[in-house]
Motif scaffolding. Structure first.
Motif, PDB file in Angstrom:
ATOM      1  N   ASP A 231      40.451  32.410  28.334  1.00  0.00           N
ATOM      2  CA  ASP A 231      40.996  33.434  29.237  1.00  0.00           C
ATOM      3  C   ASP A 231      40.395  34.803  28.987  1.00  0.00           C
ATOM      4  O   ASP A 231      40.280  35.615  29.902  1.00  0.00           O
ATOM      5  CB  ASP A 231      42.519  33.505  29.108  1.00  0.00           C
ATOM      6  CG  ASP A 231      43.197  32.252  29.639  1.00  0.00           C
ATOM      7  OD1 ASP A 231      42.573  31.547  30.443  1.00  0.00           O
ATOM      8  OD2 ASP A 231      44.338  31.981  29.233  1.00  0.00           O
ATOM      9  N   HIS A 232      39.975  35.074  27.763  1.00  0.00           N
ATOM     10  CA  HIS A 232      39.404  36.379  27.462  1.00  0.00           C
ATOM     11  C   HIS A 232      37.983  36.523  28.040  1.00  0.00           C
ATOM     12  O   HIS A 232      37.447  37.610  28.057  1.00  0.00           O
ATOM     13  CB  HIS A 232      39.400  36.631  25.950  1.00  0.00           C
ATOM     14  CG  HIS A 232      38.680  35.576  25.163  1.00  0.00           C
ATOM     15  ND1 HIS A 232      39.207  34.343  24.928  1.00  0.00           N
ATOM     16  CD2 HIS A 232      37.473  35.595  24.564  1.00  0.00           C
ATOM     17  CE1 HIS A 232      38.361  33.622  24.214  1.00  0.00           C
ATOM     18  NE2 HIS A 232      37.300  34.371  23.977  1.00  0.00           N
ATOM     19  N   PHE A 233      37.385  35.440  28.522  1.00  0.00           N
ATOM     20  CA  PHE A 233      36.066  35.521  29.145  1.00  0.00           C
ATOM     21  C   PHE A 233      36.141  35.723  30.655  1.00  0.00           C
ATOM     22  O   PHE A 233      35.132  36.015  31.281  1.00  0.00           O
ATOM     23  CB  PHE A 233      35.268  34.244  28.865  1.00  0.00           C
ATOM     24  CG  PHE A 233      34.857  34.100  27.417  1.00  0.00           C
ATOM     25  CD1 PHE A 233      34.080  35.067  26.800  1.00  0.00           C
ATOM     26  CD2 PHE A 233      35.248  32.993  26.702  1.00  0.00           C
ATOM     27  CE1 PHE A 233      33.698  34.925  25.497  1.00  0.00           C
ATOM     28  CE2 PHE A 233      34.870  32.838  25.380  1.00  0.00           C
ATOM     29  CZ  PHE A 233      34.103  33.817  24.776  1.00  0.00           C
ATOM     30  N   LYS A 234      37.319  35.538  31.222  1.00  0.00           N
ATOM     31  CA  LYS A 234      37.472  35.680  32.669  1.00  0.00           C
ATOM     32  C   LYS A 234      37.346  37.148  33.049  1.00  0.00           C
ATOM     33  O   LYS A 234      37.868  38.036  32.370  1.00  0.00           O
ATOM     34  CB  LYS A 234      38.817  35.159  33.142  1.00  0.00           C
ATOM     35  CG  LYS A 234      38.946  33.666  33.026  1.00  0.00           C
ATOM     36  CD  LYS A 234      40.298  33.225  33.533  1.00  0.00           C
ATOM     37  CE  LYS A 234      40.473  31.729  33.395  1.00  0.00           C
ATOM     38  NZ  LYS A 234      41.819  31.300  33.795  1.00  0.00           N
ATOM     39  N   LYS A 235      36.681  37.420  34.166  1.00  0.00           N
ATOM     40  CA  LYS A 235      36.551  38.791  34.639  1.00  0.00           C
ATOM     41  C   LYS A 235      37.792  39.154  35.438  1.00  0.00           C
ATOM     42  O   LYS A 235      38.292  38.369  36.226  1.00  0.00           O
ATOM     43  CB  LYS A 235      35.315  38.935  35.514  1.00  0.00           C
ATOM     44  CG  LYS A 235      34.030  38.787  34.746  1.00  0.00           C
ATOM     45  CD  LYS A 235      32.842  39.030  35.636  1.00  0.00           C
ATOM     46  CE  LYS A 235      31.564  38.902  34.811  1.00  0.00           C
ATOM     47  NZ  LYS A 235      30.384  39.134  35.614  1.00  0.00           N
ATOM     48  N   ARG A 236      38.255  40.358  35.234  1.00  0.00           N
ATOM     49  CA  ARG A 236      39.418  40.851  35.959  1.00  0.00           C
ATOM     50  C   ARG A 236      38.971  41.474  37.270  1.00  0.00           C
ATOM     51  O   ARG A 236      37.975  42.196  37.321  1.00  0.00           O
ATOM     52  CB  ARG A 236      40.170  41.898  35.134  1.00  0.00           C
ATOM     53  CG  ARG A 236      40.531  41.447  33.746  1.00  0.00           C
ATOM     54  CD  ARG A 236      41.828  40.711  33.738  1.00  0.00           C
ATOM     55  NE  ARG A 236      42.172  40.366  32.367  1.00  0.00           N
ATOM     56  CZ  ARG A 236      42.873  39.311  32.054  1.00  0.00           C
ATOM     57  NH1 ARG A 236      43.328  38.536  32.982  1.00  0.00           N
ATOM     58  NH2 ARG A 236      43.142  39.034  30.823  1.00  0.00           N
ATOM     59  N   ASP A 237      39.690  41.200  38.359  1.00  0.00           N
ATOM     60  CA  ASP A 237      39.350  41.765  39.655  1.00  0.00           C
ATOM     61  C   ASP A 237      39.734  43.234  39.760  1.00  0.00           C
ATOM     62  O   ASP A 237      39.100  44.001  40.457  1.00  0.00           O
ATOM     63  CB  ASP A 237      40.025  40.976  40.788  1.00  0.00           C
ATOM     64  CG  ASP A 237      39.399  39.595  40.925  1.00  0.00           C
ATOM     65  OD1 ASP A 237      38.227  39.439  40.538  1.00  0.00           O
ATOM     66  OD2 ASP A 237      40.071  38.703  41.443  1.00  0.00           O
ATOM     67  N   SER A 238      40.797  43.612  39.066  1.00  0.00           N
ATOM     68  CA  SER A 238      41.250  45.009  39.192  1.00  0.00           C
ATOM     69  C   SER A 238      40.769  45.879  38.064  1.00  0.00           C
ATOM     70  O   SER A 238      40.233  45.457  37.106  1.00  0.00           O
ATOM     71  CB  SER A 238      42.771  45.042  39.219  1.00  0.00           C
ATOM     72  OG  SER A 238      43.303  44.396  38.092  1.00  0.00           O
TER      73      SER A 238
END
Length: 42
Positions: free
Chosen positions: A35-42
């Motif tokens: 989960d820490h590798f996922k890019k945040r949209d906001s």
């Protein structure tokens, strides 16, 4: 003679399975999921 090599192979596989099981049980589930590798949209 072949049974000796098969036994060694199975011991190594069992050892790796045990070590990875201990790692996954002691590690936070979010770190395992990545989960820490996922890019945040906001």
């Amino acid at each position: 003679m072949a049974h000796r090599y098969l036994g060694i192979f199975l011991r190594i596989q069992f050892l790796m399975w045990t070590i990875s099981g201990i790692y996954f049980s002691w590690t936070e589930i979010d770190e395992i999921h990545g989960d820490h590798f996922k890019k945040r949209d906001s």
